[in-house]
Design an enzyme around this catalytic site. Structure first.
Site, PDB file in Angstrom:
ATOM      1  N   CYS A  14     -18.250-119.700  -1.050  1.00 34.68           N
ATOM      2  CA  CYS A  14     -17.532-120.715  -1.813  1.00 34.68           C
ATOM      3  C   CYS A  14     -16.911-121.665  -0.789  1.00 34.68           C
ATOM      4  O   CYS A  14     -17.110-121.521   0.408  1.00 34.68           O
ATOM      5  CB  CYS A  14     -16.470-120.081  -2.704  1.00 34.68           C
ATOM      6  SG  CYS A  14     -15.059-119.539  -1.790  1.00 34.68           S
ATOM      7  N   ASP A  62      -3.109-117.855  -0.077  1.00 33.47           N
ATOM      8  CA  ASP A  62      -3.225-118.677  -1.289  1.00 33.47           C
ATOM      9  C   ASP A  62      -2.094-119.685  -1.418  1.00 33.47           C
ATOM     10  O   ASP A  62      -2.118-120.507  -2.330  1.00 33.47           O
ATOM     11  CB  ASP A  62      -3.257-117.796  -2.538  1.00 33.47           C
ATOM     12  CG  ASP A  62      -4.544-116.990  -2.607  1.00 33.47           C
ATOM     13  OD1 ASP A  62      -4.617-116.064  -3.427  1.00 33.47           O
ATOM     14  OD2 ASP A  62      -5.465-117.285  -1.823  1.00 33.47           O
ATOM     15  N   ARG A  69     -17.387-115.403   2.461  1.00 36.69           N
ATOM     16  CA  ARG A  69     -16.847-114.376   1.560  1.00 36.69           C
ATOM     17  C   ARG A  69     -17.896-113.308   1.219  1.00 36.69           C
ATOM     18  O   ARG A  69     -18.267-113.116   0.076  1.00 36.69           O
ATOM     19  CB  ARG A  69     -16.268-115.023   0.305  1.00 36.69           C
ATOM     20  CG  ARG A  69     -15.155-115.990   0.693  1.00 36.69           C
ATOM     21  CD  ARG A  69     -14.474-116.591  -0.487  1.00 36.69           C
ATOM     22  NE  ARG A  69     -13.573-115.613  -1.112  1.00 36.69           N
ATOM     23  CZ  ARG A  69     -12.901-115.897  -2.237  1.00 36.69           C
ATOM     24  NH1 ARG A  69     -13.064-117.066  -2.812  1.00 36.69           N
ATOM     25  NH2 ARG A  69     -12.099-114.997  -2.784  1.00 36.69           N
ATOM     26  N   ILE A  82      -7.019-115.482   7.364  1.00 33.10           N
ATOM     27  CA  ILE A  82      -7.766-114.710   6.367  1.00 33.10           C
ATOM     28  C   ILE A  82      -9.159-115.284   6.124  1.00 33.10           C
ATOM     29  O   ILE A  82     -10.153-114.563   6.146  1.00 33.10           O
ATOM     30  CB  ILE A  82      -6.994-114.649   5.021  1.00 33.10           C
ATOM     31  CG1 ILE A  82      -5.568-114.138   5.226  1.00 33.10           C
ATOM     32  CG2 ILE A  82      -7.763-113.821   3.984  1.00 33.10           C
ATOM     33  CD1 ILE A  82      -5.475-112.684   5.677  1.00 33.10           C
ATOM     34  N   ARG A 124      -8.893-123.055 -13.299  1.00 34.60           N
ATOM     35  CA  ARG A 124      -9.301-121.665 -13.075  1.00 34.60           C
ATOM     36  C   ARG A 124      -8.085-120.782 -12.857  1.00 34.60           C
ATOM     37  O   ARG A 124      -8.105-119.605 -13.195  1.00 34.60           O
ATOM     38  CB  ARG A 124     -10.198-121.578 -11.834  1.00 34.60           C
ATOM     39  CG  ARG A 124     -11.536-122.252 -11.980  1.00 34.60           C
ATOM     40  CD  ARG A 124     -12.419-121.912 -10.806  1.00 34.60           C
ATOM     41  NE  ARG A 124     -12.374-120.479 -10.526  1.00 34.60           N
ATOM     42  CZ  ARG A 124     -12.923-119.923  -9.445  1.00 34.60           C
ATOM     43  NH1 ARG A 124     -13.532-120.664  -8.552  1.00 34.60           N
ATOM     44  NH2 ARG A 124     -12.853-118.621  -9.254  1.00 34.60           N
ATOM     45  N   ARG A 168     -16.421-115.243  -8.089  1.00 34.81           N
ATOM     46  CA  ARG A 168     -16.818-114.150  -7.216  1.00 34.81           C
ATOM     47  C   ARG A 168     -16.097-112.846  -7.552  1.00 34.81           C
ATOM     48  O   ARG A 168     -16.589-111.757  -7.249  1.00 34.81           O
ATOM     49  CB  ARG A 168     -16.613-114.491  -5.756  1.00 34.81           C
ATOM     50  CG  ARG A 168     -15.180-114.818  -5.389  1.00 34.81           C
ATOM     51  CD  ARG A 168     -15.021-114.930  -3.892  1.00 34.81           C
ATOM     52  NE  ARG A 168     -14.986-113.627  -3.261  1.00 34.81           N
ATOM     53  CZ  ARG A 168     -15.995-113.091  -2.588  1.00 34.81           C
ATOM     54  NH1 ARG A 168     -17.137-113.727  -2.520  1.00 34.81           N
ATOM     55  NH2 ARG A 168     -15.875-111.917  -2.021  1.00 34.81           N
ATOM     56  N   LYS A 224      -3.250-114.139 -12.372  1.00 32.63           N
ATOM     57  CA  LYS A 224      -4.722-114.174 -12.471  1.00 32.63           C
ATOM     58  C   LYS A 224      -5.309-113.007 -11.672  1.00 32.63           C
ATOM     59  O   LYS A 224      -6.166-112.268 -12.174  1.00 32.63           O
ATOM     60  CB  LYS A 224      -5.246-115.479 -11.904  1.00 32.63           C
ATOM     61  CG  LYS A 224      -6.744-115.512 -11.653  1.00 32.63           C
ATOM     62  CD  LYS A 224      -7.257-116.828 -11.136  1.00 32.63           C
ATOM     63  CE  LYS A 224      -7.055-117.061  -9.687  1.00 32.63           C
ATOM     64  NZ  LYS A 224      -8.036-116.409  -8.806  1.00 32.63           N
ATOM     65  N   ASN A 225      -4.836-112.813 -10.437  1.00 33.64           N
ATOM     66  CA  ASN A 225      -5.472-111.833  -9.553  1.00 33.64           C
ATOM     67  C   ASN A 225      -5.074-110.396  -9.835  1.00 33.64           C
ATOM     68  O   ASN A 225      -5.604-109.476  -9.209  1.00 33.64           O
ATOM     69  CB  ASN A 225      -5.223-112.207  -8.082  1.00 33.64           C
ATOM     70  CG  ASN A 225      -5.969-113.478  -7.708  1.00 33.64           C
ATOM     71  OD1 ASN A 225      -6.832-113.946  -8.468  1.00 33.64           O
ATOM     72  ND2 ASN A 225      -5.625-114.059  -6.592  1.00 33.64           N
TER      73      ASN A 225
HETATM   74  C1  EPZ Z   1      -8.636-111.974  -3.104  1.00 28.18           C
HETATM   75  O1  EPZ Z   1      -9.932-112.425  -2.783  1.00 28.18           O
HETATM   76  C2  EPZ Z   1      -8.045-113.039  -4.014  1.00 28.18           C
HETATM   77  N1  EPZ Z   1      -8.850-113.124  -5.228  1.00 28.18           N
HETATM   78  C3  EPZ Z   1      -8.038-114.393  -3.286  1.00 28.18           C
HETATM   79  O2  EPZ Z   1      -7.425-115.348  -4.157  1.00 28.18           O
HETATM   80  C4  EPZ Z   1      -7.190-114.240  -2.022  1.00 28.18           C
HETATM   81  O3  EPZ Z   1      -7.220-115.453  -1.301  1.00 28.18           O
HETATM   82  C5  EPZ Z   1      -7.755-113.112  -1.150  1.00 28.18           C
HETATM   83  O4  EPZ Z   1      -7.822-111.885  -1.918  1.00 28.18           O
HETATM   84  C6  EPZ Z   1      -6.900-112.856   0.087  1.00 28.18           C
HETATM   85  O5  EPZ Z   1      -5.598-112.517  -0.300  1.00 28.18           O
HETATM   86  C7  EPZ Z   1      -8.702-112.167  -6.189  1.00 28.18           C
HETATM   87  O6  EPZ Z   1      -7.907-111.245  -6.049  1.00 28.18           O
HETATM   88  C8  EPZ Z   1      -9.553-112.301  -7.415  1.00 28.18           C
HETATM   89  P1  EPZ Z   1     -10.602-110.437   0.551  1.00 28.18           P
HETATM   90  P2  EPZ Z   1     -10.960-111.414  -2.054  1.00 28.18           P
HETATM   91  O7  EPZ Z   1     -11.729-109.518   0.230  1.00 28.18           O
HETATM   92  O8  EPZ Z   1     -10.667-110.015  -2.435  1.00 28.18           O
HETATM   93  C9  EPZ Z   1     -13.477-110.912   4.305  1.00 28.18           C
HETATM   94  C10 EPZ Z   1      -7.276-117.368  -5.349  1.00 28.18           C
HETATM   95  O9  EPZ Z   1      -7.112-118.538  -4.994  1.00 28.18           O
HETATM   96  N2  EPZ Z   1     -14.346-109.928   3.645  1.00 28.18           N
HETATM   97  O10 EPZ Z   1      -9.231-109.875   0.667  1.00 28.18           O
HETATM   98  O11 EPZ Z   1     -12.320-111.939  -2.261  1.00 28.18           O
HETATM   99  C11 EPZ Z   1     -13.373-112.214   3.508  1.00 28.18           C
HETATM  100  O12 EPZ Z   1     -14.457-113.060   3.802  1.00 28.18           O
HETATM  101  C12 EPZ Z   1      -8.223-116.461  -4.583  1.00 28.18           C
HETATM  102  O13 EPZ Z   1      -6.696-116.833  -6.333  1.00 28.18           O
HETATM  103  C13 EPZ Z   1     -15.498-109.519   4.301  1.00 28.18           C
HETATM  104  O14 EPZ Z   1     -15.817-109.980   5.399  1.00 28.18           O
HETATM  105  O15 EPZ Z   1     -10.564-111.605  -0.527  1.00 28.18           O
HETATM  106  C14 EPZ Z   1     -12.050-112.778   3.966  1.00 28.18           C
HETATM  107  O16 EPZ Z   1     -12.246-113.442   5.199  1.00 28.18           O
HETATM  108  C15 EPZ Z   1      -8.895-117.205  -3.437  1.00 28.18           C
HETATM  109  N3  EPZ Z   1     -16.298-108.600   3.689  1.00 28.18           N
HETATM  110  C16 EPZ Z   1     -11.202-111.523   4.190  1.00 28.18           C
HETATM  111  O17 EPZ Z   1     -12.137-110.433   4.318  1.00 28.18           O
HETATM  112  C17 EPZ Z   1     -15.978-108.050   2.462  1.00 28.18           C
HETATM  113  O18 EPZ Z   1     -16.730-107.180   1.972  1.00 28.18           O
HETATM  114  C18 EPZ Z   1     -10.245-111.206   3.037  1.00 28.18           C
HETATM  115  O19 EPZ Z   1     -11.001-111.267   1.846  1.00 28.18           O
HETATM  116  C19 EPZ Z   1     -14.796-108.485   1.832  1.00 28.18           C
HETATM  117  C20 EPZ Z   1     -13.985-109.410   2.439  1.00 28.18           C
END
Ligand code: EPZ
Length: 417
Positions: free
Chosen positions: A116, A304, A121, A326, A396, A92, A22-23
């Site tokens: 969420c 995840d 996020r 994370i 999803r 998102r 998916k990702n």
């Molecule tokens: C990706 O989400 C994945 N989704 C998530 O999978 C996964 O849990 C996550 O990466 C971490 O590996 C997809 O790839 C579609 P991040 P993403 O930006 O990119 C903070 C699933 O179940 N952050 O790496 O949204 C954020 O809040 C999903 O398949 C900021 O503060 O995650 C988090 O604490 C859930 N500001 C950390 O960084 C930003 O601008 C990592 O988030 C961006 C992120």
């Protein structure tokens, strides 16, 4: 609203095929916006999130045809720069259209995704990155409004490793004027997969899979055809299910080299794991040893799979500590597991789990995608019947989850209520 009903006590046996990731599929389908002409994507998983991103891409003007797990997308018709709230709030990852819209239309109006269940996020690093490219950014009425005369290559440092942030900025950079360097970039296999697709389209990218990615902007990109890589989180979920039920399963069409941290951690619990190039055979232990866990960006243990691993520790022999580094609120599954008899104490970003001899089946509520999967796992090993409600979360991100578990011998059914 559907629910999934599981009878515990079955040792999983047999083999299943892993679906496309998916990702990886989400950013790769979005990358079609970067080229005129039709791109062809195979091994696309049949998931609600994929339907959501296709809806959004067609609302922007892309032409989409789907035949089972093959999706054809022509980005030539891209003309609408607005991603509306009612589409973005569902998923998102829709924020991934920001980079391509700025690269191709030089403007974008994208709804803020909102938080969420697992955390606020925010997308501040996505927006800070676009500003580094020279974009003007404003936030109005819940929307990001961005515009540029033309993106200029930039030096971008991510304060926190962000997967979609890295992907978004990479897609903004491929058509920018000049060279872009992304530092403290995410190294996930899904980032590498996107980079490889962009390279096939004609992009000049170095360093994907390392903390420093360099992109030299080009004039234009061409459509391409690719197969989506296997889903490492789906793979890890079934590996943990085998460990949990003292089962013996083989996972086919997977990538063991994307799961080193998971294999390492499961072997610590006494689980036996044998790998071939695209297969993993998992034999669960008769006694599950407890093991501490800390989630980290790739190549560390993936967040995840944290909820799923917590279920394993809840019936392990001994105590374990799980630290979630994370997301700020990714222990929502704990209260549901406690209702099934788990002994878990949360302290800040860590949870102390004391293994218990058995979980007991109960009606439980899914809250996010991976927490829902962990509740199904708990049901597989609990005594009695477990009803997992709100399984739309599951749909999803897991293709045909009850069919796959049923083919491994699980007593599991979906009931439409
Ligand atoms: C990706 O989400 C994945 N989704 C998530 O999978 C996964 O849990 C996550 O990466 C971490 O590996 C997809 O790839 C579609 P991040 P993403 O930006 O990119 C903070 C699933 O179940 N952050 O790496 O949204 C954020 O809040 C999903 O398949 C900021 O503060 O995650 C988090 O604490 C859930 N500001 C950390 O960084 C930003 O601008 C990592 O988030 C961006 C992120």
């Amino acid at each position: 609203m559907d629910k999934i009903v599981v009878e515990g006590g079955v040792k999983l046996k047999g083999e299943i095929e892993i679906s496309g990731a998916k990702n990886a599929a989400l950013p790769i389908l979005v990358s079609s916006l970067l080229a005129d002409g039709e791109s062809v994507y195979s091994n696309v998983p049949r998931l609600m999130d994929i339907e959501s991103i296709k809806l959004l891409l067609s609302s922007l003007g892309a032409r989409i045809e789907t035949d089972d797990r093959t999706v054809r997308i022509d980005g030539s018709g891209l003309h609408n720069h607005e991603a509306p709230y009612d589409l973005v709030r569902k998923m998102r990852a829709s924020i991934l259209v920001l980079g391509p819209l700025m690269a191709r239309l030089k403007k974008a109006r994208v709804s803020l995704p909102g938080g969420c269940a697992i955390g606020a996020r925010p997308i501040n690093f996505h927006l800070k990155g676009l500003q580094r490219f020279g974009a003007a950014i404003s936030l109005k009425h819940g929307y990001v409004e961005a515009s540029t005369d033309g993106l200029k290559g930039a030096e971008i440092f991510f304060d926190i490793v962000t997967v979609t942030g890295t992907e978004n900025m990479m897609m903004a950079a491929v058509l920018a004027d000049g060279i872009t360097t992304l530092r403290n970039a995410a190294q996930e296999p899904e980032v590498v997969a996107l980079a490889e697709v962009l390279q096939k389209m004609g992009a000049k990218i170095e360093g994907a899979g390392t903390p420093v990615i360099t992109v030299s902007g080009v004039e234009s990109l061409n459509p391409t055809s690719v197969s989506i890589i296997p889903d490492r989180i789906e793979t890890g979920t079934y590996m943990i299910a085998a460990a949990l039920t003292n089962g013996e399963i083989t996972l086919k069409n997977c990538r063991p080299n994307h799961l080193e941290a998971v294999i390492n951690k499961l072997e610590e619990t006494g689980t036996r794991i044998e790998t071939k190039e695209d297969q993993i055979r998992v034999t669960g232990p008769s006694v599950i040893k407890s093991a501490d866990l800390k989630t980290l960006p790739y190549p560390g243990f993936p967040t995840d799979l944290q909820a799923q691993f917590m279920v394993l520790m809840s019936v392990a022999d001994g105590k374990s500590v799980i630290s979630e580094t994370i997301f700020e609120n990714r222990f929502i599954h704990v209260s549901e597991l406690e209702r099934m008899g788990a002994d878990i104490t949360i302290s800040g970003h860590s949870a102390l789990i004391k293994g218990v001899p058995n979980l007991s089946g109960a009606p439980v509520m899914a809250t996010d995608l991976r927490a829902s999967a962990s509740l199904i796992l708990a049901g597989l090993v609990a005594q009695g019947t477990t009803e997992v409600n709100r399984v739309y979360h599951i749909d999803r991100g897991y293709e045909a989850i009850e069919q796959k578990f049923k083919s491994l011998g699980a007593r599991i059914n979906r009931i439409t209520v």
